[in-house]
Scaffold this motif. Sequence first.
Motif, PDB file in Angstrom:
ATOM      1  N   PHE A 113      29.354   0.247  24.744  1.00 31.76           N
ATOM      2  CA  PHE A 113      29.395   1.706  24.914  1.00 31.76           C
ATOM      3  C   PHE A 113      29.518   2.065  26.393  1.00 31.76           C
ATOM      4  O   PHE A 113      30.360   2.885  26.778  1.00 31.76           O
ATOM      5  CB  PHE A 113      28.139   2.335  24.328  1.00 31.76           C
ATOM      6  CG  PHE A 113      28.203   3.843  24.220  1.00 31.76           C
ATOM      7  CD1 PHE A 113      28.482   4.456  23.010  1.00 31.76           C
ATOM      8  CD2 PHE A 113      27.981   4.653  25.326  1.00 31.76           C
ATOM      9  CE1 PHE A 113      28.555   5.839  22.903  1.00 31.76           C
ATOM     10  CE2 PHE A 113      28.050   6.032  25.246  1.00 31.76           C
ATOM     11  CZ  PHE A 113      28.334   6.630  24.028  1.00 31.76           C
TER      12      PHE A 113
ATOM     13  N   LYS B 133      32.803   1.522  27.759  1.00 30.13           N
ATOM     14  CA  LYS B 133      33.822   2.305  27.056  1.00 30.13           C
ATOM     15  C   LYS B 133      34.761   1.403  26.255  1.00 30.13           C
ATOM     16  O   LYS B 133      35.972   1.636  26.159  1.00 30.13           O
ATOM     17  CB  LYS B 133      34.604   3.184  28.038  1.00 30.13           C
ATOM     18  CG  LYS B 133      33.707   4.196  28.753  1.00 30.13           C
ATOM     19  CD  LYS B 133      34.446   4.972  29.811  1.00 30.13           C
ATOM     20  CE  LYS B 133      33.541   6.012  30.445  1.00 30.13           C
ATOM     21  NZ  LYS B 133      32.350   5.452  31.087  1.00 30.13           N
ATOM     22  N   ARG B 134      34.166   0.366  25.660  1.00 32.26           N
ATOM     23  CA  ARG B 134      34.931  -0.609  24.892  1.00 32.26           C
ATOM     24  C   ARG B 134      34.293  -0.834  23.506  1.00 32.26           C
ATOM     25  O   ARG B 134      34.349  -1.929  22.955  1.00 32.26           O
ATOM     26  CB  ARG B 134      35.037  -1.931  25.665  1.00 32.26           C
ATOM     27  CG  ARG B 134      35.853  -1.790  26.964  1.00 32.26           C
ATOM     28  CD  ARG B 134      35.824  -3.062  27.799  1.00 32.26           C
ATOM     29  NE  ARG B 134      36.419  -4.187  27.107  1.00 32.26           N
ATOM     30  CZ  ARG B 134      37.705  -4.504  27.118  1.00 32.26           C
ATOM     31  NH1 ARG B 134      38.565  -3.738  27.789  1.00 32.26           N
ATOM     32  NH2 ARG B 134      38.161  -5.566  26.485  1.00 32.26           N
ATOM     33  N   LEU B 135      33.688   0.230  22.971  1.00 31.01           N
ATOM     34  CA  LEU B 135      33.062   0.195  21.663  1.00 31.01           C
ATOM     35  C   LEU B 135      33.905   1.004  20.673  1.00 31.01           C
ATOM     36  O   LEU B 135      34.158   2.189  20.892  1.00 31.01           O
ATOM     37  CB  LEU B 135      31.642   0.770  21.746  1.00 31.01           C
ATOM     38  CG  LEU B 135      30.869   0.895  20.436  1.00 31.01           C
ATOM     39  CD1 LEU B 135      30.639  -0.469  19.792  1.00 31.01           C
ATOM     40  CD2 LEU B 135      29.529   1.595  20.672  1.00 31.01           C
ATOM     41  N   TYR B 136      34.336   0.355  19.597  1.00 31.47           N
ATOM     42  CA  TYR B 136      35.215   1.005  18.618  1.00 31.47           C
ATOM     43  C   TYR B 136      34.678   0.807  17.205  1.00 31.47           C
ATOM     44  O   TYR B 136      33.834  -0.060  16.953  1.00 31.47           O
ATOM     45  CB  TYR B 136      36.630   0.437  18.715  1.00 31.47           C
ATOM     46  CG  TYR B 136      37.410   0.961  19.896  1.00 31.47           C
ATOM     47  CD1 TYR B 136      38.378   1.949  19.745  1.00 31.47           C
ATOM     48  CD2 TYR B 136      37.164   0.481  21.179  1.00 31.47           C
ATOM     49  CE1 TYR B 136      39.090   2.437  20.834  1.00 31.47           C
ATOM     50  CE2 TYR B 136      37.868   0.956  22.274  1.00 31.47           C
ATOM     51  CZ  TYR B 136      38.838   1.936  22.092  1.00 31.47           C
ATOM     52  OH  TYR B 136      39.527   2.422  23.175  1.00 31.47           O
TER      53      TYR B 136
ATOM     54  N   LYS C   8      38.660   4.146  15.721  1.00 26.91           N
ATOM     55  CA  LYS C   8      38.380   5.157  16.732  1.00 26.91           C
ATOM     56  C   LYS C   8      37.342   4.647  17.724  1.00 26.91           C
ATOM     57  O   LYS C   8      36.505   3.800  17.405  1.00 26.91           O
ATOM     58  CB  LYS C   8      37.871   6.446  16.076  1.00 26.91           C
ATOM     59  CG  LYS C   8      36.626   6.265  15.230  1.00 26.91           C
ATOM     60  CD  LYS C   8      36.253   7.563  14.529  1.00 26.91           C
ATOM     61  CE  LYS C   8      35.002   7.391  13.675  1.00 26.91           C
ATOM     62  NZ  LYS C   8      34.636   8.630  12.959  1.00 26.91           N
ATOM     63  N   GLN C   9      37.431   5.167  18.933  1.00 26.40           N
ATOM     64  CA  GLN C   9      36.436   4.816  19.946  1.00 26.40           C
ATOM     65  C   GLN C   9      35.153   5.593  19.683  1.00 26.40           C
ATOM     66  O   GLN C   9      35.191   6.771  19.307  1.00 26.40           O
ATOM     67  CB  GLN C   9      36.957   5.152  21.343  1.00 26.40           C
ATOM     68  CG  GLN C   9      36.012   4.697  22.458  1.00 26.40           C
ATOM     69  CD  GLN C   9      36.558   5.010  23.845  1.00 26.40           C
ATOM     70  OE1 GLN C   9      37.619   5.622  23.984  1.00 26.40           O
ATOM     71  NE2 GLN C   9      35.840   4.594  24.869  1.00 26.40           N
ATOM     72  N   ILE C  10      34.022   4.933  19.862  1.00 22.04           N
ATOM     73  CA  ILE C  10      32.732   5.583  19.651  1.00 22.04           C
ATOM     74  C   ILE C  10      32.278   6.225  20.953  1.00 22.04           C
ATOM     75  O   ILE C  10      32.067   5.555  21.958  1.00 22.04           O
ATOM     76  CB  ILE C  10      31.682   4.572  19.146  1.00 22.04           C
ATOM     77  CG1 ILE C  10      32.053   4.116  17.738  1.00 22.04           C
ATOM     78  CG2 ILE C  10      30.286   5.183  19.167  1.00 22.04           C
ATOM     79  CD1 ILE C  10      31.105   3.104  17.143  1.00 22.04           C
ATOM     80  N   LYS C  11      32.126   7.552  20.907  1.00 20.73           N
ATOM     81  CA  LYS C  11      31.707   8.314  22.070  1.00 20.73           C
ATOM     82  C   LYS C  11      30.527   9.232  21.771  1.00 20.73           C
ATOM     83  O   LYS C  11      29.949   9.814  22.685  1.00 20.73           O
ATOM     84  CB  LYS C  11      32.865   9.174  22.587  1.00 20.73           C
ATOM     85  CG  LYS C  11      34.113   8.397  22.984  1.00 20.73           C
ATOM     86  CD  LYS C  11      35.220   9.352  23.408  1.00 20.73           C
ATOM     87  CE  LYS C  11      36.493   8.621  23.781  1.00 20.73           C
ATOM     88  NZ  LYS C  11      37.577   9.560  24.187  1.00 20.73           N
TER      89      LYS C  11
ATOM     90  N   THR D 130      41.330  -3.712  24.856  1.00 19.11           N
ATOM     91  CA  THR D 130      40.576  -2.457  24.970  1.00 19.11           C
ATOM     92  C   THR D 130      39.176  -2.522  24.364  1.00 19.11           C
ATOM     93  O   THR D 130      38.378  -1.622  24.581  1.00 19.11           O
ATOM     94  CB  THR D 130      41.332  -1.305  24.271  1.00 19.11           C
ATOM     95  OG1 THR D 130      41.522  -1.639  22.884  1.00 19.11           O
ATOM     96  CG2 THR D 130      42.696  -1.085  24.925  1.00 19.11           C
ATOM     97  N   MET D 131      38.861  -3.579  23.604  1.00 22.00           N
ATOM     98  CA  MET D 131      37.596  -3.633  22.865  1.00 22.00           C
ATOM     99  C   MET D 131      36.711  -4.790  23.306  1.00 22.00           C
ATOM    100  O   MET D 131      37.196  -5.884  23.583  1.00 22.00           O
ATOM    101  CB  MET D 131      37.867  -3.787  21.358  1.00 22.00           C
ATOM    102  CG  MET D 131      38.643  -2.671  20.718  1.00 22.00           C
ATOM    103  SD  MET D 131      38.935  -3.042  18.949  1.00 22.00           S
ATOM    104  CE  MET D 131      39.964  -1.651  18.474  1.00 22.00           C
TER     105      MET D 131
ATOM    106  N   LEU E  67      33.735  -4.214  17.912  1.00 24.49           N
ATOM    107  CA  LEU E  67      34.282  -3.388  16.840  1.00 24.49           C
ATOM    108  C   LEU E  67      33.281  -3.417  15.689  1.00 24.49           C
ATOM    109  O   LEU E  67      32.831  -4.486  15.278  1.00 24.49           O
ATOM    110  CB  LEU E  67      35.632  -3.937  16.360  1.00 24.49           C
ATOM    111  CG  LEU E  67      36.271  -3.234  15.155  1.00 24.49           C
ATOM    112  CD1 LEU E  67      36.695  -1.809  15.519  1.00 24.49           C
ATOM    113  CD2 LEU E  67      37.472  -4.034  14.643  1.00 24.49           C
TER     114      LEU E  67
END
Length: 305
Positions: free
Chosen positions: A189, A192-195, A143-146, A112-113, A116
């Motif tokens: 980002f 959608k793989r930035l945590y 947590k995912q960065i949004k 998923t990442m 990180l």
Amino acid sequence: MKISICLCTYNAEKYINKLLPSILSQTLTPDIILINDDCSSDSTIKILDSYASSYPKIKWIIKRNKENLGWRKNYQNAISHCPGDLIFLCDQDDIWNKEKIYDMAHSFNFATMDVLCSGYKVSYDNSKAEKVHNKRFFSGKIKQIKSPHLLADNYPGCCLCFSSKIIPLFISSLNENAPHDWILWNLAFLRKRLYMLDKPEILFIRHFSSASNSGIKPCSKEKFEIKFNELKYKIDFLSHLISLEDKDHVSTIERKYLLWLKNRYDFYSQKKLSSLIKVLLHPFFFTSFRSLICEILGLFVIKKK
């Protein structure tokens, strides 16, 4: 899984004897340490060779550039050629917590990442005071960065680790003016793989000889000129990235951010009040109230280009 450290050095003799012990004393030691030295004129190479001889179980790859490339291109080259599965970026003047590699490696999910990041603490080399960056409390959670403002302002590269699988995309997205950490941050980002691991894992040293701190005042004319020069490559880079992604996967936030950058560019280049108003319509992209105020002051500071 092979764990690598990617470090770039330049006249680092003052700092390297603090950094390397903090890496070599990790509870989970790295398999590979890759170092690109950018033509240091001090004893940096000699110090690095000494550490490599003292820790033979680690694979050391120490390269010295034939000519000075500058920190941007040096890091871009180092990342492009760094082996390993999970790669940790490293600055020459920071100090790592002993659990940094263990914590982040065990938190990293390759499924998923892409990237990180961790939290960090700030220390100034001309002060004994230690200041916690951004937060008074760290949750320790992943947590995912949004957040929109974190799209506009990435964490320092020394807080990041990333999967080597993103390197081909990193190489294809290179821009000689763009910082390496900004490229990695935005790639992850947009995918959608930035945590984030919400825990401070390094002591981030700020001093006037650091690439991250030029000593320029936040709302000065010089600062606005730097911002103007940065905007062009950010716009070109993000336009390129968004064009590569499936249109259905690009969120409204990312499209609004690109438009926000273009309005800022128009504001700096033409000094139009109307462009400033468009910028201020999206205050959530500003990292702080102070940066918003500085943007308004730019109307009176900068000159027409």
